[in-house]
Design an enzyme around this catalytic site. Structure first.
Site, PDB file in Angstrom:
ATOM      1  N   LYS A   1       7.833  -4.435   6.768  1.00  0.00           N
ATOM      2  CA  LYS A   1       9.175  -4.363   7.367  1.00  0.00           C
ATOM      3  C   LYS A   1       9.631  -5.780   7.755  1.00  0.00           C
ATOM      4  O   LYS A   1      10.773  -6.165   7.523  1.00  0.00           O
ATOM      5  CB  LYS A   1       9.160  -3.473   8.621  1.00  0.00           C
ATOM      6  CG  LYS A   1       9.053  -1.969   8.340  1.00  0.00           C
ATOM      7  CD  LYS A   1       9.129  -1.160   9.637  1.00  0.00           C
ATOM      8  CE  LYS A   1       9.016   0.335   9.402  1.00  0.00           C
ATOM      9  NZ  LYS A   1       8.990   1.137  10.627  1.00  0.00           N
TER      10      LYS A   1
ATOM     11  N   GLU B   1      -1.266   6.491   5.969  1.00  0.00           N
ATOM     12  CA  GLU B   1      -0.818   5.596   7.040  1.00  0.00           C
ATOM     13  C   GLU B   1      -1.770   5.651   8.239  1.00  0.00           C
ATOM     14  O   GLU B   1      -1.895   4.685   8.993  1.00  0.00           O
ATOM     15  CB  GLU B   1       0.606   5.968   7.477  1.00  0.00           C
ATOM     16  CG  GLU B   1       1.372   4.806   8.063  1.00  0.00           C
ATOM     17  CD  GLU B   1       2.848   5.098   8.307  1.00  0.00           C
ATOM     18  OE1 GLU B   1       3.252   6.279   8.326  1.00  0.00           O
ATOM     19  OE2 GLU B   1       3.610   4.139   8.507  1.00  0.00           O
TER      20      GLU B   1
ATOM     21  N   HIS C   1      -2.254  18.885 -17.491  1.00  0.00           N
ATOM     22  CA  HIS C   1      -1.966  18.426 -18.852  1.00  0.00           C
ATOM     23  C   HIS C   1      -1.783  16.913 -18.913  1.00  0.00           C
ATOM     24  O   HIS C   1      -1.262  16.381 -19.876  1.00  0.00           O
ATOM     25  CB  HIS C   1      -0.732  19.165 -19.387  1.00  0.00           C
ATOM     26  CG  HIS C   1      -0.981  20.637 -19.469  1.00  0.00           C
ATOM     27  ND1 HIS C   1      -1.283  21.283 -20.640  1.00  0.00           N
ATOM     28  CD2 HIS C   1      -1.030  21.576 -18.495  1.00  0.00           C
ATOM     29  CE1 HIS C   1      -1.489  22.566 -20.390  1.00  0.00           C
ATOM     30  NE2 HIS C   1      -1.339  22.769 -19.097  1.00  0.00           N
TER      31      HIS C   1
HETATM   32  O1  PA5 Z   1       4.396   7.610  10.865  1.00  0.00           O
HETATM   33  C1  PA5 Z   1       5.093   6.659  11.195  1.00  0.00           C
HETATM   34  O2  PA5 Z   1       5.044   6.144  12.325  1.00  0.00           O
HETATM   35  C2  PA5 Z   1       6.083   6.064  10.219  1.00  0.00           C
HETATM   36  O3  PA5 Z   1       5.955   6.658   8.966  1.00  0.00           O
HETATM   37  C3  PA5 Z   1       7.496   6.273  10.728  1.00  0.00           C
HETATM   38  O4  PA5 Z   1       7.739   7.636  10.877  1.00  0.00           O
HETATM   39  C4  PA5 Z   1       8.519   5.649   9.767  1.00  0.00           C
HETATM   40  O5  PA5 Z   1       8.247   4.288   9.564  1.00  0.00           O
HETATM   41  C5  PA5 Z   1       9.936   5.799  10.322  1.00  0.00           C
HETATM   42  O6  PA5 Z   1      10.027   5.191  11.580  1.00  0.00           O
HETATM   43  P1  PA5 Z   1      11.224   5.483  12.556  1.00  0.00           P
HETATM   44  O7  PA5 Z   1      11.175   6.905  12.970  1.00  0.00           O
HETATM   45  O8  PA5 Z   1      10.994   4.558  13.704  1.00  0.00           O
HETATM   46  O9  PA5 Z   1      12.488   5.166  11.814  1.00  0.00           O
END
Ligand code: PA5
Length: 410
Positions: A401, A271, A292
């Site tokens: 999203k 990410e 394996h």
């Molecule tokens: O690293 C990030 O920003 C994302 O992976 C968020 O943690 C994830 O989308 C969850 O978001 P939120 O804490 O707003 O629910």
């Protein structure tokens, strides 16, 4: 106490001194905390002093009320606590078990929680920085409803702890309206860099994890200037390997208890770095299990990857091999044989010209995990900056999203 060690001897491609110098400069800039979402960099020192005792106090209350704590969250709002508790072998004796919900939208998966709530004393910890994430919102409303059926609304509210943005979002509004106990994820710390905030630490406090040692691990590595002179060569090498045409970084570990640490790495690096057509694709493999299957691909498939081995040197549990295993193996420690596997696989992969980086942790405990997670967060931020992308945003995730929201008519 031992610091984690980086072994780049078999990395094959080494970053030139210009890249290493740039990596060191980037860390210096990050330490200034002038940019958005860099609050995590000095956080082991800047976290308000009253937060830890407050988490301890609320955790003791939650422990007295339940045998299972259901932690709702996804991505950076869950993987840290799930990975740490798995790596430590579960909750400490007498502490509630942690169960994780809201990290997917499967009705099949979540249906099970109805029975869990009916048959056990439970509390909920909902973690969402934005408060608006579909998966956590859905799980929270479903599980809360089942808790109303069992405990009624008033008692349910006493069994909920929410961790969210200090000011914004629908979850924050609900907390203020319903009077839940809340903790904050600071505005200038993003989800995947939130390992040392209450979003990850509060559930661990309930599970009896030694959070002081965890934060000390992060603080010690954060302030160890000598360490970074060598340690940032990992970020520089990752960049050099990418520039040399490697596309995939495979995180490997020789104990299934590190499986979710592998998932945490995938989330952090994937990410943070996968942007503007750049970035290493993070993968993870459990050895010797995956030798394996994927072992064949690694040894003889297209050489588009390099390996990062997360190696725990000493384990506090072991098994002695009995006589029936035969004279070569009898009497030996299974952990020692596993350590031989690390060496043997590295030797075989060296023959296949695979670049390998090894990160050694002397032991697996809270202190070592604090070091490791902070080290990897800094590595990800610095490599992202070397690539010229913003490691702290996630515009692609926002796209998906929005598409789901559109389909659901929201
Ligand atoms: O690293 C990030 O920003 C994302 O992976 C968020 O943690 C994830 O989308 C969850 O978001 P939120 O804490 O707003 O629910």
């Amino acid at each position: 106490m031992d610091m984690i060690r980086l072994d780049l001897e078999k990395a094959r491609i080494s970053a030139d001194s210009g890249i290493v110098t740039k990596a060191l400069e980037i860390r210096e800039e990050l330490k200034q905390d002038k940019e958005a979402y860099t609050g995590w960099v000095n956080w082991p020192f800047t976290m308000p002093a009253e937060w830890m005792p407050e988490m301890d106090r609320v955790a003791a209350d939650i422990r007295s009320k339940c045998g299972k704590l259901i932690v709702i969250g996804i991505g950076g709002s869950y993987l840290g606590s799930a990975a740490i508790i798995e790596a430590l072998g579960g909750s400490k004796p007498g502490c509630p078990e942690l169960l994780f919900a809201g990290n997917n939208m499967s009705g099949y998966y979540h249906a099970d929680f109805k029975r869990i709530i009916e048959e056990n004393d439970v509390c909920l910890c909902v973690v969402s920085k934005s408060g608006g994430t579909m998966e956590s919102r859905l799980a929270f409303s479903i599980l809360k409803d089942w808790m109303y059926e069992k405990y009624g609304k008033e008692e349910t509210a006493k069994r909920i702890v929410a961790v969210t943005d200090p000011k914004k979002g629908v979850l924050r509004e609900e907390c203020d309206r319903e009077g839940y106990v809340t903790f904050e994820i600071p505005g200038n710390i993003g989800g995947r860099y939130s390992a040392f905030t209450p979003g990850i630490m509060f559930p661990l406090a309930v599970a009896g994890v030694d959070l002081k040692a965890f934060v000390k691990g992060a603080a010690d590595i954060c302030s160890d200037e000598a360490f970074w002179k060598d340690g940032l060569r990992y970020a520089a090498s990752r960049f050099a390997l990418l520039e040399a045409g490697k596309k995939i970084e495979v995180f490997e570990y020789y104990d299934p208890s590190l499986r979710l640490i592998g998932e945490w790495c995938k989330q952090l690096f994937g990410e943070s770095e996968g942007k503007e057509g750049k970035g290493l694709f993070p993968a993870s493999l459990t050895f010797s299990t995956d030798l394996h299957s994927m072992g064949q691909y690694l040894q003889q498939g297209p050489q588009i990857f390099f390996e990062t081995i997360l190696n725990v040197v000493k384990r506090d549990r072991d098994v002695k091999v009995p006589e029936s295993a035969g004279p070569e193996l009898a009497g030996r420690s299974l952990n020692d044989i596993n350590a031989m596997a690390v060496k043997g696989v590295m030797a075989a992969h060296e023959k296949a010209d695979i670049p390998m980086i090894r990160i050694d942790m002397e032991e697996m405990n809270e202190y070592a995990l604090g070091q490791l997670l902070y080290f990897l967060m800094m590595t990800s931020a610095v490599t992202g900056k070397l690539m010229g992308i913003d490691p702290f945003n996630q515009p692609g995730v926002e796209d998906y999203k929005q598409e789901i929201r559109n389909l659901l008519g929201q």
